[in-house]
Design a protein around this motif. Structure first.
Motif, PDB file in Angstrom:
ATOM      1  N   MET A   1      74.058   4.467  30.335  1.00 30.12           N
ATOM      2  CA  MET A   1      75.041   5.455  30.742  1.00 30.12           C
ATOM      3  C   MET A   1      76.188   5.432  29.729  1.00 30.12           C
ATOM      4  O   MET A   1      76.676   4.363  29.385  1.00 30.12           O
ATOM      5  N   ARG A   5      79.779   9.845  30.908  1.00 30.66           N
ATOM      6  CA  ARG A   5      79.012  10.012  32.153  1.00 30.66           C
ATOM      7  C   ARG A   5      79.525   9.077  33.236  1.00 30.66           C
ATOM      8  O   ARG A   5      79.573   9.451  34.412  1.00 30.66           O
ATOM      9  N   LEU A   6      79.922   7.879  32.855  1.00 28.71           N
ATOM     10  CA  LEU A   6      80.468   6.935  33.825  1.00 28.71           C
ATOM     11  C   LEU A   6      81.769   7.487  34.415  1.00 28.71           C
ATOM     12  O   LEU A   6      81.961   7.474  35.634  1.00 28.71           O
ATOM     13  N   VAL A  83      77.296  -2.377  31.526  1.00 31.01           N
ATOM     14  CA  VAL A  83      76.589  -1.141  31.837  1.00 31.01           C
ATOM     15  C   VAL A  83      75.211  -1.081  31.192  1.00 31.01           C
ATOM     16  O   VAL A  83      74.236  -0.666  31.835  1.00 31.01           O
ATOM     17  N   SER A  84      75.091  -1.500  29.952  1.00 27.67           N
ATOM     18  CA  SER A  84      73.804  -1.411  29.251  1.00 27.67           C
ATOM     19  C   SER A  84      72.778  -2.404  29.793  1.00 27.67           C
ATOM     20  O   SER A  84      71.597  -2.290  29.490  1.00 27.67           O
ATOM     21  N   ASP A  88      70.448   2.708  35.198  1.00 28.87           N
ATOM     22  CA  ASP A  88      71.422   3.709  35.642  1.00 28.87           C
ATOM     23  C   ASP A  88      71.430   3.855  37.158  1.00 28.87           C
ATOM     24  O   ASP A  88      72.493   3.987  37.765  1.00 28.87           O
ATOM     25  N   ARG A  89      70.261   3.825  37.758  1.00 26.55           N
ATOM     26  CA  ARG A  89      70.182   4.002  39.209  1.00 26.55           C
ATOM     27  C   ARG A  89      70.938   2.893  39.938  1.00 26.55           C
ATOM     28  O   ARG A  89      71.694   3.151  40.877  1.00 26.55           O
ATOM     29  N   ARG A  92      74.708   3.386  39.486  1.00 27.14           N
ATOM     30  CA  ARG A  92      75.201   4.449  40.372  1.00 27.14           C
ATOM     31  C   ARG A  92      75.321   3.951  41.809  1.00 27.14           C
ATOM     32  O   ARG A  92      76.303   4.246  42.495  1.00 27.14           O
TER      33      ARG A  92
END
Length: 117
Positions: A1, A5-6, A83-84, A88-89, A92
């Motif tokens: 992400m 987008r974050l 984050v990496s 992504d799911r 979120r």
């Protein structure tokens, strides 16, 4: 992400705002004055601090090396997430859970106003 987008995702929640109480480089996402996420969007690596149920926080830390106790936060209730290092799911879901935990602590009238009893 990506950082963009974050930021956009954090701002999708009802009454969420981005503020900079700790300086221009640190984004703090709040709902009705209460913080649910904190990040330095140009940080390398990109990390975000998120509120979490204490038992869930321990479970997540045990299964994902990219999730550690919250840096400069109450380590029982906050995680720092690289984050990496997470799908992504999951990221979120963790952001949404953080928002929901903060909203749950608001007065009932505020929760109803947010449409989250």
């Amino acid at each position: 992400m990506t950082p963009e987008r974050l930021r956009a995702f954090c701002l999708e929640f009802n009454a969420s705002v981005e503020e900079f109480p700790f300086g221009p480089e640190i984004s703090v996402f709040k709902v009705l004055g209460k913080m649910f996420a904190l990040t330095t969007l140009d940080g390398q690596p990109l990390t975000i601090n998120l509120k979490c149920d204490p038992d869930e926080a321990i479970r997540l830390r045990g299964t994902h090396p990219a999730i550690v106790p919250g840096w400069h936060m109450n380590k029982s209730h906050w995680n720092t997430v690289t984050v990496s290092g997470v799908p992504d799911r999951l990221l979120r879901e963790m952001v949404e859970d953080s928002y929901d935990l903060v909203v749950a602590g608001l007065p009932k009238a505020d929760r109803l106003r947010l449409d989250r009893p």
